[in-house]
Motif scaffolding. Structure first.
Motif, PDB file in Angstrom:
ATOM      1  N   THR A 200       0.845  -1.191   0.000  1.00 54.25           N
ATOM      2  CA  THR A 200       0.000   0.000   0.000  1.00 54.25           C
ATOM      3  C   THR A 200       0.879   1.238   0.000  1.00 54.25           C
ATOM      4  OG1 THR A 200      -1.778  -1.093   1.231  1.00 54.25           O
ATOM      5  CG2 THR A 200      -1.752   1.314   1.259  1.00 54.25           C
ATOM      6  N   GLY A 201       0.658   2.102  -0.972  1.00 55.36           N
ATOM      7  CA  GLY A 201       1.368   3.372  -1.011  1.00 55.36           C
ATOM      8  C   GLY A 201       0.574   4.447  -0.285  1.00 55.36           C
ATOM      9  N   VAL A 202       1.247   5.177   0.595  1.00 58.82           N
ATOM     10  CA  VAL A 202       0.610   6.265   1.348  1.00 58.82           C
ATOM     11  C   VAL A 202       1.300   7.564   0.965  1.00 58.82           C
ATOM     12  CG1 VAL A 202       0.108   7.224   3.625  1.00 58.82           C
ATOM     13  CG2 VAL A 202      -0.008   4.740   3.260  1.00 58.82           C
ATOM     14  N   LEU A 203       0.545   8.450   0.344  1.00 59.24           N
ATOM     15  CA  LEU A 203       1.053   9.766  -0.054  1.00 59.24           C
ATOM     16  C   LEU A 203       0.479  10.818   0.886  1.00 59.24           C
ATOM     17  CD1 LEU A 203       2.365  11.856  -1.991  1.00 59.24           C
ATOM     18  CD2 LEU A 203       0.274  11.717  -3.376  1.00 59.24           C
ATOM     19  N   VAL A 204       1.339  11.539   1.601  1.00 57.64           N
ATOM     20  CA  VAL A 204       0.890  12.603   2.495  1.00 57.64           C
ATOM     21  C   VAL A 204       1.243  13.947   1.866  1.00 57.64           C
ATOM     22  CG1 VAL A 204       3.035  12.398   3.837  1.00 57.64           C
ATOM     23  CG2 VAL A 204       1.076  13.607   4.801  1.00 57.64           C
TER      24      VAL A 204
END
Length: 286
Positions: A79-83
């Protein structure tokens, strides 16, 4: 006593300089908020219409298996998490809230979590905790542009197409009003749109159109998240600078009272010394 008066006068000068700075930053942030609200008011209806068009095209397909790859799971577990965070400070709770929410999203990720950060404040926060992001987009979207959104979208689509990630989530802050902002964690990939069955004539065929509109929808959703989060950043910075200015003005009033009192005491002491000296001279003369 004279030293005390000079020290208070020096503090008053310093606080006046700070108040002038925070007052200017408050005015700048207010201008930016107004500009971002205007951009949001035009982009939100456009995004809603684009999503509705994609929903109607999906409704033309016999099943989602016929949809382009952006609309279906690719089977990858990561899972990629972009903040999306700030490049600059002095924005109160904004950067801390976003970083904590991104940390929670990483901890909750199914499979391995892959971090992508937007903004210098997110990059430095996670690197201090020995978490090196796969991508860092610093000083890229201040102010937000579609070119910046397109560059970031290309990276996300490439990660999804190669199976490096099976899901991409974006962490940002949604603008509700000048005094209300809401943390949001939304899925970007795969694209989630509820198909809408409708009699729609489509040329080229729905599958071909969706192959083009899928990446466009991802980009526009990411661009919307940029607009929302930057509007929140400016709104919170304005609140922080207004509070700092108010506090500085309260402190100036207290210091001014202390300064006047110290001066009065100093003058009274000097007058007493003069009178005492005068009386001593008078007595010695008689």
């Amino acid at each position: 006593m004279a030293q005390n008066v000079r020290a208070i006068k020096g503090r008053i000068g310093n606080i006046e300089d700070i108040a002038q700075l925070t007052r200017a930053m408050n005015a700048i942030a207010m201008t930016k908020v107004t500009r971002m609200k205007r951009r949001l008011s035009t982009h939100r209806p456009y995004l809603a219409n684009l999503e509705a068009a994609v929903a109607r095209l999906l409704g033309q397909l016999e099943s989602l298996d016929e949809a382009p790859p952006w609309f279906v799971d690719n089977g990858a577990q990561a899972t990629g998490v972009l903040v999306l965070n700030a490049d600059r400070g002095m924005c109160g709770r904004y950067k801390g809230d976003l970083n904590r929410s991104a940390s929670e999203a990483l901890a909750e990720a199914t499979g391995s979590g892959i971090l992508l950060v937007g903004g210098e404040k997110a990059r430095s926060y996670f690197e201090r905790r020995a978490i090196r992001p796969l991508r860092a987009y610093t000083h890229l979207y201040d102010p937000p542009t579609r070119n910046a959104a397109r560059d970031m979208t290309d990276d996300l689509l490439a990660l999804y197409a190669t199976g490096d990630v099976g899901r991409v989530r974006v962490v940002f802050m949604r603008f509700v009003s000048d005094l209300s902002q809401r943390l949001v964690v939304e899925d970007l990939l795969p694209v989630r749109v509820s198909p809408q069955r409708a009699q729609t004539l489509c040329e080229p065929p729905a599958g071909t159109a969706l192959a083009e509109l899928g990446p466009l929808l991802v980009m526009e959703r990411l661009y919307a998240a940029m607009l929302e989060t930057k509007a929140c950043e400016d709104a919170i910075r304005r609140q922080a600078m207004k509070s700092a200015t108010d506090n500085a003005e309260d402190l100036l009033k207290a210091l001014t009272r202390a300064y006047n009192k110290a001066r009065q005491q100093s003058i009274t002491r000097e007058i007493a010394d003069i009178l005492g000296g005068s009386e001593a001279l008078h007595e010695s003369a008689t």
